[in-house]
Design an enzyme around this catalytic site. Structure first.
Site, mmCIF file in Angstrom:
data_model
loop_
_atom_site.group_PDB
_atom_site.id
_atom_site.type_symbol
_atom_site.label_atom_id
_atom_site.label_comp_id
_atom_site.label_asym_id
_atom_site.label_seq_id
_atom_site.Cartn_x
_atom_site.Cartn_y
_atom_site.Cartn_z
ATOM 1 N N HIS A 78 0.826 -1.214 0.000
ATOM 2 C CA HIS A 78 0.000 0.000 0.000
ATOM 3 C C HIS A 78 0.857 1.259 0.000
ATOM 4 O O HIS A 78 0.433 2.299 -0.499
ATOM 5 C CB HIS A 78 -0.949 0.006 1.204
ATOM 6 C CG HIS A 78 -0.258 -0.115 2.529
ATOM 7 N ND1 HIS A 78 -0.069 -1.331 3.146
ATOM 8 C CD2 HIS A 78 0.287 0.810 3.347
ATOM 9 C CE1 HIS A 78 0.567 -1.132 4.296
ATOM 10 N NE2 HIS A 78 0.794 0.154 4.436
ATOM 11 N N LEU A 128 -1.099 -8.356 2.388
ATOM 12 C CA LEU A 128 -0.020 -8.305 3.372
ATOM 13 C C LEU A 128 0.524 -9.691 3.704
ATOM 14 O O LEU A 128 -0.198 -10.682 3.733
ATOM 15 C CB LEU A 128 -0.500 -7.593 4.632
ATOM 16 C CG LEU A 128 -0.731 -6.090 4.434
ATOM 17 C CD1 LEU A 128 -1.380 -5.471 5.658
ATOM 18 C CD2 LEU A 128 0.580 -5.375 4.113
ATOM 19 N N HIS A 280 -2.689 6.932 7.302
ATOM 20 C CA HIS A 280 -2.330 5.664 6.681
ATOM 21 C C HIS A 280 -2.919 5.567 5.282
ATOM 22 O O HIS A 280 -2.220 5.207 4.337
ATOM 23 C CB HIS A 280 -2.824 4.488 7.532
ATOM 24 C CG HIS A 280 -2.800 3.171 6.820
ATOM 25 N ND1 HIS A 280 -1.666 2.408 6.694
ATOM 26 C CD2 HIS A 280 -3.774 2.490 6.165
ATOM 27 C CE1 HIS A 280 -1.940 1.316 6.007
ATOM 28 N NE2 HIS A 280 -3.215 1.345 5.669
ATOM 29 N N GLU A 435 1.636 -24.751 3.592
ATOM 30 C CA GLU A 435 1.213 -24.629 2.197
ATOM 31 C C GLU A 435 1.218 -23.191 1.694
ATOM 32 O O GLU A 435 1.613 -22.918 0.560
ATOM 33 C CB GLU A 435 -0.179 -25.238 1.995
ATOM 34 C CG GLU A 435 -0.211 -26.748 1.968
ATOM 35 C CD GLU A 435 -0.368 -27.353 3.351
ATOM 36 O OE1 GLU A 435 -0.474 -28.582 3.449
ATOM 37 O OE2 GLU A 435 -0.390 -26.574 4.336
ATOM 38 N N HIS A 497 -10.674 -34.244 3.397
ATOM 39 C CA HIS A 497 -9.526 -34.341 2.505
ATOM 40 C C HIS A 497 -9.930 -34.529 1.037
ATOM 41 O O HIS A 497 -9.060 -34.577 0.167
ATOM 42 C CB HIS A 497 -8.627 -35.512 2.921
ATOM 43 C CG HIS A 497 -7.767 -35.205 4.108
ATOM 44 N ND1 HIS A 497 -8.262 -34.662 5.271
ATOM 45 C CD2 HIS A 497 -6.427 -35.368 4.319
ATOM 46 C CE1 HIS A 497 -7.288 -34.508 6.146
ATOM 47 N NE2 HIS A 497 -6.157 -34.917 5.590
#
Length: 695
Positions: A78, A128, A280, A435, A497
């Protein structure tokens, strides 16, 4: 933890300070002109970014893709102006006009940095946590690259030694991906990674006390990082000498990744906006901008003010960059003379070329034998690994299930790791049960260049890595996901799964090519095609592979086109077309036998990749899916969303529109209606409907 880094010999003049303050003014003016954006962090980080680009980083603005350059990652995307202004000052091709067109249509300065769009931007950041994980991947790639070309060189003496610099924010460190990636970096002892933590205590909802109270540096120390903290100068700005000393100390630490926490004041030195959440993500307003310019000694009536003396001063970095590049090139030539074979490999790999005859290594599989596509993939990977040294990768702790171990005797692990196969330049990566970090570090590895990366897990766990996959597609990165256990066919592990919606959801990501091979030979050809495409047409690819054995058919080059006629109709023009993918192709083949016996000429189309198929011209697609044949059935063990566009009004879809269950896979296919009989019944219905509409 070191709290007081030793002061070094940094030369910091009034002109340097004026350049930093100019960057602050440009940040305010850019946001004010467009009326939206994030000025505060760009203002407070200006000294740090300037220090990196002007004093510390090894880079050449005249050659943004120079192999020997340091990399810079702005994880809090940003604050893109932090990067854009330094790229403008350093001469990467951005001009004042680009800053004036910030966040507007067709500009080179979009709201968040975009790799491939703006010269000098190493990675696309904004979500982020992704940036710091990319930086970890770049650091991993730098080490593997060194192992390919110059493993014996003492630390710091190879032309392939360089530093990965990153700026991170509170938001980055709150996102879980940063924890995964930082843990991996500490475990891997990535001493070529330096992160500056902008500890400004501000987020969109106000003071970070609303959501963050941990000791961040203690956490990173526990990860195995080298940690430092620097305090503000008495006036509230960066203590430049302390920051420089800390960055130099971090760069000198080669056994651990480094993080430096710097307490900053957002929007410094704006009289009223500093240290506020409003600064910000909002323009400061004309009055506050004018007041801040007065504090900094700038004319409040001027906008985008860059004095000639400042401009000339900052552009000297171009000459320094060329000198650094020339010095590096001389070292590279010395290395070439001493390492002619490695030099030849470097030239090939750096050009994105593959070794001569590499395709001959890819195995073929005899028709008639049942083989799981995950097993076939593992055999292909090992074969490719034998001839493509830049290919490396691994799994998120599922290597035995994913069949992703390219070399069991060589694990990418740092010196000091107790495992006998540990090698800092090893082929097989152990990403751990991470992952999301695996996906994003793969992006960083691909962005770094000079290697080819793959990573594996179960298809259902692609959910954990989806944000990184999306960014890979956005950046058109040549990464390969080996996603196994691709359906209810995995059996007894049950619905947690068993992927149901995943193929359709992944196919929905623009630019991601999903490949679900029907058998071992389709798997081999798919790997060959992906390897080629990563050279000629980079894009991320996902392989969805079976746990269970499936029949092997004769190899067909149509795989590379995404869809092709596997079995033609007999006894006349097709009356119905059966479209199968992955493990369900066998159901289409068996259904064809039944329908042919009933006198219904039936064509079977295998479509491993919808994306590849859609790339083909209309004539080819019409040749596979005959437009005048309205009776069609698609079969896939997942939701049918993908297939409506192909079956049409008279078509039918045999799919799974609910979650699975825990049982043997054969029982599941039978109980959930994914059977030959179901495909036959659907084909009869489709033929009947098509005939009725034809009358």
């Amino acid at each position: 933890m070191s709290n007081k880094p030793t002061t070094t010999d940094l030369e910091w003049t009034e002109l340097d300070q004026r350049a930093v303050d100019t960057a602050r003014v440009l940040a305010m003016d850019s946001v004010q002109k467009v009326g939206n954006g994030h000025p505060g962090t760009a203002m407070s980080l200006a000294p740090a970014a300037y220090l990196l680009f002007q004093k510390l980083m090894r880079h050449d603005p005249s050659d943004a893709d120079w192999t020997g350059r340091d990399r810079f990652v702005l994880s809090p995307g940003h604050t893109s102006l932090t990067l854009y202004i330094q790229l403008f000052m350093a001469g990467y091709g951005l001009e004042l006009a680009d800053l004036k067109s910030f966040r507007t249509w067709d500009s080179k300065t979009p709201g968040h940095p975009e790799h491939g769009h703006t010269r000098g931007v190493e990675t696309t950041t904004g979500p982020l946590g992704q940036g710091i994980a990319n930086a970890v991947g770049m650091a991993m790639a730098a080490r593997y690259e060194r192992g390919l070309f110059d493993p014996e060189a003492p630390q710091g003496e190879s032309p392939f030694d360089h530093t990965i610099w990153a700026i991170v924010s509170d938001g980055d460190l709150e996102e879980g991906i940063s924890a995964e990636a930082s843990s991996l970096a500490g475990h891997q002892k990535l001493g070529n990674l330096v992160a500056l933590y902008d500890d400004n205590h501000i987020s969109i909802e106000g003071d970070t006390a609303t959501a963050l109270s941990e000791d961040v540096l203690a956490r990173y120390e526990a990860y195995g990082w080298h940690v430092q903290r620097i305090e503000q100068s008495p006036n509230g700005d960066f203590d430049i000498q302390a920051l420089y000393a800390a960055l130099k100390a971090a760069q000198a630490e080669t056994e651990r990744p480094s993080i430096i926490a710097a307490r900053t004041i957002i929007a410094w030195p704006a009289p009223n906006a500093q240290n506020t959440e409003a600064s910000h993500g909002s323009a400061l307003g004309d009055e506050e901008v004018a007041a801040t310019k007065k504090v900094l000694g700038f004319d409040p009536e001027q906008t985008f003010q860059v004095e000639d003396e400042v401009f000339a001063h900052v552009r000297t970095v171009v000459d320094r960059g060329r000198e650094a590049h020339a010095t590096w090139s001389k070292r590279l030539e010395e290395w070439r003379t001493a390492n002619p074979q490695r030099a030849a490999d470097f030239d090939r790999i750096n050009a994105g070329e593959l070794p001569d005859g590499w395709e001959k290594a890819i195995p073929s599989f005899p028709a008639g034998k049942d083989v799981a596509t995950r097993k076939a993939s593992g055999e292909v990977l090992k074969a490719l690994g034998g001839v493509i040294p830049e290919l490396w990768g691994g799994s998120a702790d599922l290597a035995g299930s994913n069949n992703t171990t390219i070399d069991a005797s060589s694990s990418f692990l740092p010196e000091g790791n107790p495992l006998p196969e540990a090698n800092p330049y090893g082929r097989t990566v152990h990403f751990g049960i991470r992952e999301h970090a695996m996906g994003s570090t793969m992006n960083g590895i691909a962005l770094h260049g000079n290697t080819r990366i793959y990573g594996g897990t179960f298809l259902v766990f692609s959910d954990y890595m989806r944000p990184a996959v999306r960014l890979a597609a956005l950046m058109k990165l040549p990464v390969t996901y080996v996603w196994t256990h691709d359906s209810i066919g995995l059996g007894e592990d049950g619905p947690t799964h068993q992927p149901v919606e995943h193929m359709a959801a992944l196919r929905a990501i623009p630019g991601l090519n999903m490949v679900r091979p029907a058998d071992a030979n389709e798997t081999a050809i798919a790997w060959r095609e992906i390897t080629k495409r990563h050279t000629t047409n980079p894009a991320p690819h996902g392989l969805a592979l079976t746990r269970q054995n499936v029949p092997t058919y004769e190899a067909n080059e149509g795989v590379a086109k995404g869809g092709y006629v596997l079995f033609e109709a007999e006894g006349g023009r097709p009356q119905v077309i059966l479209i199968g993918t992955g493990s369900e192709v066998q159901l289409a083949v068996e259904a064809r036998d039944v329908l042919q016996a009933e006198g219904i000429p039936t064509r079977v189309v295998s479509m491993p990749s919808v994306e590849w198929f859609e790339e083909q011209d209309q004539a080819y697609r019409d040749g596979v899916l005959l437009p005048d044949v309205k009776a069609r059935v698609a079969v896939e063990a997942g939701i049918g969303l993908t297939w409506y566009r192909y079956v049409g009004e008279s078509g039918r879809i045999v799919s799974l529109e609910h979650f699975g269950a825990s049982a043997d896979y054969k029982v599941l296919y039978r109980e959930f209606g994914l059977t030959t009989e179901a495909v036959v019944a659907a084909a009869r219905e489709s033929v009947e409907h098509a005939d009725a509409n034809r009358r």
